[in-house]
Design an enzyme around this catalytic site. Structure first.
Site, PDB file in Angstrom:
ATOM      1  N   CYS A 268       0.801  -1.234   0.000  1.00 41.89           N
ATOM      2  CA  CYS A 268       0.000   0.000   0.000  1.00 41.89           C
ATOM      3  C   CYS A 268       0.835   1.285   0.000  1.00 41.89           C
ATOM      4  O   CYS A 268       0.607   2.155  -0.851  1.00 41.89           O
ATOM      5  CB  CYS A 268      -0.980   0.020   1.156  1.00 41.89           C
ATOM      6  SG  CYS A 268      -1.618  -1.573   1.650  1.00 41.89           S
ATOM      7  N   ARG A 297       6.911 -11.519   5.095  1.00 48.59           N
ATOM      8  CA  ARG A 297       6.362 -11.438   6.451  1.00 48.59           C
ATOM      9  C   ARG A 297       6.982 -12.535   7.290  1.00 48.59           C
ATOM     10  O   ARG A 297       7.024 -13.692   6.868  1.00 48.59           O
ATOM     11  CB  ARG A 297       4.839 -11.619   6.423  1.00 48.59           C
ATOM     12  CG  ARG A 297       4.157 -10.485   5.697  1.00 48.59           C
ATOM     13  CD  ARG A 297       2.667 -10.677   5.662  1.00 48.59           C
ATOM     14  NE  ARG A 297       2.068  -9.640   4.822  1.00 48.59           N
ATOM     15  CZ  ARG A 297       0.784  -9.578   4.522  1.00 48.59           C
ATOM     16  NH1 ARG A 297      -0.043 -10.489   4.997  1.00 48.59           N
ATOM     17  NH2 ARG A 297       0.314  -8.613   3.752  1.00 48.59           N
ATOM     18  N   GLN A 315       1.467 -10.574  -3.952  1.00 51.08           N
ATOM     19  CA  GLN A 315       0.047 -10.228  -3.912  1.00 51.08           C
ATOM     20  C   GLN A 315      -0.379  -9.642  -5.246  1.00 51.08           C
ATOM     21  O   GLN A 315       0.369  -8.870  -5.846  1.00 51.08           O
ATOM     22  CB  GLN A 315      -0.208  -9.181  -2.834  1.00 51.08           C
ATOM     23  CG  GLN A 315      -0.059  -9.704  -1.423  1.00 51.08           C
ATOM     24  CD  GLN A 315      -0.359  -8.620  -0.409  1.00 51.08           C
ATOM     25  OE1 GLN A 315       0.132  -7.506  -0.526  1.00 51.08           O
ATOM     26  NE2 GLN A 315      -1.163  -8.945   0.580  1.00 51.08           N
ATOM     27  N   ASP A 317      -2.115  -7.136  -5.920  1.00 53.14           N
ATOM     28  CA  ASP A 317      -2.641  -6.014  -5.170  1.00 53.14           C
ATOM     29  C   ASP A 317      -3.148  -4.936  -6.121  1.00 53.14           C
ATOM     30  O   ASP A 317      -2.626  -4.784  -7.215  1.00 53.14           O
ATOM     31  CB  ASP A 317      -1.488  -5.424  -4.355  1.00 53.14           C
ATOM     32  CG  ASP A 317      -1.910  -5.113  -2.936  1.00 53.14           C
ATOM     33  OD1 ASP A 317      -3.126  -5.034  -2.694  1.00 53.14           O
ATOM     34  OD2 ASP A 317      -1.022  -4.946  -2.095  1.00 53.14           O
ATOM     35  N   HIS A 319      -4.802  -0.758  -5.791  1.00 57.29           N
ATOM     36  CA  HIS A 319      -5.332   0.346  -4.999  1.00 57.29           C
ATOM     37  C   HIS A 319      -6.117   1.254  -5.916  1.00 57.29           C
ATOM     38  O   HIS A 319      -5.599   1.704  -6.927  1.00 57.29           O
ATOM     39  CB  HIS A 319      -4.197   1.087  -4.292  1.00 57.29           C
ATOM     40  CG  HIS A 319      -3.554   0.231  -3.243  1.00 57.29           C
ATOM     41  ND1 HIS A 319      -2.477  -0.569  -3.497  1.00 57.29           N
ATOM     42  CD2 HIS A 319      -3.907  -0.003  -1.952  1.00 57.29           C
ATOM     43  CE1 HIS A 319      -2.174  -1.249  -2.400  1.00 57.29           C
ATOM     44  NE2 HIS A 319      -3.024  -0.926  -1.451  1.00 57.29           N
ATOM     45  N   LYS A 399     -15.590  -3.503   4.664  1.00 55.16           N
ATOM     46  CA  LYS A 399     -14.927  -4.383   3.701  1.00 55.16           C
ATOM     47  C   LYS A 399     -15.824  -5.524   3.275  1.00 55.16           C
ATOM     48  O   LYS A 399     -16.820  -5.830   3.933  1.00 55.16           O
ATOM     49  CB  LYS A 399     -13.649  -4.947   4.297  1.00 55.16           C
ATOM     50  CG  LYS A 399     -13.897  -5.859   5.487  1.00 55.16           C
ATOM     51  CD  LYS A 399     -12.658  -6.618   5.899  1.00 55.16           C
ATOM     52  CE  LYS A 399     -12.969  -7.418   7.157  1.00 55.16           C
ATOM     53  NZ  LYS A 399     -11.928  -8.298   7.588  1.00 55.16           N
ATOM     54  N   HIS A 445      -8.511  -1.011  -1.182  1.00 54.62           N
ATOM     55  CA  HIS A 445      -7.456  -2.031  -1.308  1.00 54.62           C
ATOM     56  C   HIS A 445      -8.145  -3.269  -1.872  1.00 54.62           C
ATOM     57  O   HIS A 445      -9.199  -3.661  -1.372  1.00 54.62           O
ATOM     58  CB  HIS A 445      -6.867  -2.433   0.037  1.00 54.62           C
ATOM     59  CG  HIS A 445      -6.353  -1.307   0.863  1.00 54.62           C
ATOM     60  ND1 HIS A 445      -5.028  -0.974   0.923  1.00 54.62           N
ATOM     61  CD2 HIS A 445      -6.993  -0.442   1.683  1.00 54.62           C
ATOM     62  CE1 HIS A 445      -4.870   0.036   1.764  1.00 54.62           C
ATOM     63  NE2 HIS A 445      -6.048   0.383   2.232  1.00 54.62           N
TER      64      HIS A 445
HETATM   65 ZN    ZN Z   1      -3.375  -1.931   0.281  1.00 56.40          ZN
END
Ligand code: ZN
Ligand code: ZN
Length: 568
Positions: A268, A297, A315, A317, A319, A399, A445
């Site tokens: 992010c 992680r 990911q 991902d 945004h 969410k 997200h």
């Molecule tokens: Zn994010």
């Protein structure tokens, strides 16, 4: 009613296992033995660790004690008396001390006694259909600083049919475990040189590349733009994002030019930096920045589990920066993509959960109401049931969690759509309105695979190793009956390669039956068998993994068929 409570039966079975263990290994110290979702476990401290081979013996003794049909009694006794009974067991003494009040519960079956709150079947004879399923390590009170213990796992049912069904499913799970198939099919491996970091072999990486190509293709359709942000970023950024305060334990740190840097655990902040590189106009919104972001992680080594729980993963991902008014349309588009993508992999059962405003939340009620209404409106456009988890949202926004069900009826949460009011404030994100004023966008997200590596593991198990044509790392193998067809086989191979089909030639001199068998073992969807007749007629014989055979297919027809199956 209680008679049918599986937890009662399973907890009683845990006592039965402990009883059997004490009869077989009298110096074992017992700790706790609760029922779980799947069955039960008992954590013990044996004088010598049990081995898998010992389990049948324990099971046999359990059956014996079951046949004795001992009544199971439960009573409250003074703590003092309990301390005498368990004088040799420091774990039980610790438990007794921590139970409030003057008395504790004691369960008794024959000469076996255990400290216990209660909730049992009435005699050992009622526990008949059980199975010990394995051993693992545990720690006293789940704390790694404490005494390591051995955990004995098992399950129990009220009928033999249910137990048989459970065992059948368990065998399937073991047979199609992605770690096992990953080795068999030469897809990936793990090594001590990097615990929890997967190594992908050529065929595994091929599958990942197709997953990424497919996702890119869908994202293009929905106007996403792809970015790439650094893996190492300064500590300052992580302080600002809040990761330092709340996620530090799971992060890796390093030093660059005497400054502390962290390996990114999430993508992010990188996307926010890209957003902030220049003033943004309302005309650019919704701005959709996507990234295949590799995150690291630090997971505890005991928590690692094949590709399902790793220490580094990618990911898918994205945004989305938009206005509150654009939220409904954006969520609708994301949901559409979610269904398309999951359906393509054959996941038809999709579970949707909407989580709303928690007690402690940032932002105005008005913002929350509007956002939740947008999410609901979007969900309502699809013919899919969804549930609402009141108050379960994050403090920074509502969410939608998305779960898929695989071919073995297991549910996996992969995708998330998270609305965020906080980070736009925190990173001072803004855009210029038509009136020339500055406004904050809302951030969404979004991830659909979630972790590509984990999704890959799910796919391997879901398809039980038989990947469909479009995603199989090798789609077709050409098998010649004799070496005389070699030239023709090479010609076909070239044509298929030119058409974008992943094809291999079996160049061994093995008899055709052996060639077919080894190709089946590799789980290759298409076998193209070529003999004298095929060469003469300029055709091929197609044999699929399911065993369907079609003879005399002209080459152009085969190419058209392959191209059609390859589409996404
Ligand atoms: Zn994010
Ligand atoms: Zn009990």
């Amino acid at each position: 009613m209680e008679e049918k409570d599986l937890k009662v039966l399973r907890h009683s079975a845990a006592h039965l296992a402990a009883h059997a263990i004490l009869e077989l290994y009298p110096d074992t110290l017992l700790t706790i033995g609760p029922a779980t979702e799947e069955g039960f476990f008992y954590d013990i401290l044996p004088t010598k660790n049990l081995k898998e081979e010992d389990l049948p013996k324990v099971e046999e003794r359990m059956h014996e004690i079951s046949k004795r049909n001992l009544p199971i009694e439960h009573k409250q006794i003074p703590k003092e008396e309990a301390c005498k009974i368990f004088a040799n067991n420091p774990f039980k003494l610790e438990l007794i001390e921590q139970i409030p009040g003057e008395t504790v519960g004691l369960s008794i079956q024959g000469d076996f006694r255990d400290l216990c709150k209660g909730g049992h079947v009435s005699s050992t004879g009622q526990i008949q259909h059980f199975k010990l399923t394995g051993l693992s390590g545990a720690y006293w009170r789940a704390n790694r600083e404490n005494q390591p213990l051995q955990r004995i796992h098992g399950t129990a049912f009220y009928s033999q049919e249910e137990l048989d069904e459970y065992e059948k499913k368990r065998e399937e799970l073991i047979k199609f475990d992605h770690r096992r198939l990953g080795k068999q099919l030469d897809l990936f491996s793990f090594h001590d040189e990097g615990v929890g970091f997967p190594f992908f072999h050529p065929k595994g990486k091929q599958i990942i590349n197709i997953m990424i190509d497919f996702m890119r293709n869908r994202r293009r359709n929905y106007n996403y733009q792809e970015i790439a942000t650094p893996i190492l970023l300064s500590d300052q950024l992580w302080h600002r994002s809040g990761h330092y305060a709340y996620y530090k334990e799971n992060m890796y740190f390093t030093c660059v030019d005497n400054q502390s840097y962290a390996v990114k655990p999430m993508n992010c902040p990188g996307a926010f930096i890209v957003f902030n590189t220049r003033p943004r106009s309302y005309r650019e919104l919704p701005l959709k920045l996507a990234e295949f972001g590799l995150v690291h992680r630090h997971e505890l080594s005991g928590a690692l589990h094949g590709l399902f729980r790793v220490r580094a993963f990618t990911q898918d991902d994205a945004h989305i920066f938009c206005t509150l008014n654009q939220l409904e349309e954006e969520i609708t588009v994301i949901l559409k993509a979610v269904f398309e993508i999951y359906n393509k992999f054959g996941f038809k059962e999709i579970e949707l959960n909407l989580s709303t405003k928690p007690a402690k939340a940032m932002g105005t009620d008005e913002m929350w109401e509007k956002a939740i209404k947008s999410l609901k409106n979007a969900l309502d456009k699809f013919d899919m049931p969804y549930s609402i988890q009141e108050g379960e949202g994050a403090f920074y926004g509502p969410k939608i969690d998305i779960k898929i069900q695989d071919s073995m009826k297991r549910k996996w949460q992969c995708g998330t759509i998270q609305v965020d009011f906080f980070q736009p404030e925190n990173f001072d994100l803004n855009y210029v309105t038509p009136q020339g004023t500055f406004e904050r966008p809302v951030v969404i997200h979004q991830a659909i695979y979630g972790s590509i590596e984990r999704f890959f593991g799910i796919l391997i198990e879901h398809f039980k190793g038989d990947l469909p044509f479009w995603i199989a790392p090798i789609q077709a193998k050409i098998l010649t009956i004799t070496d005389e067809q070699k030239e023709y086989a090479e010609k076909i191979s070239k044509e298929l390669l030119n058409a974008g089909i992943r094809v291999q030639l079996n160049e061994t001199s093995d008899p055709i039956n052996a060639k077919i068998k080894s190709t089946q073992g590799e789980r290759i969807p298409w076998m193209l068998v070529i003999g004298k007749k095929e060469v003469e007629n300029n055709t091929v014989s197609l044999r699929t993994l399911e065993g369907v055979q079609e003879n005399g297919i002209p080459l152009n027809e085969l190419l058209a068929k392959a191209k059609e199956l390859n589409k996404f």
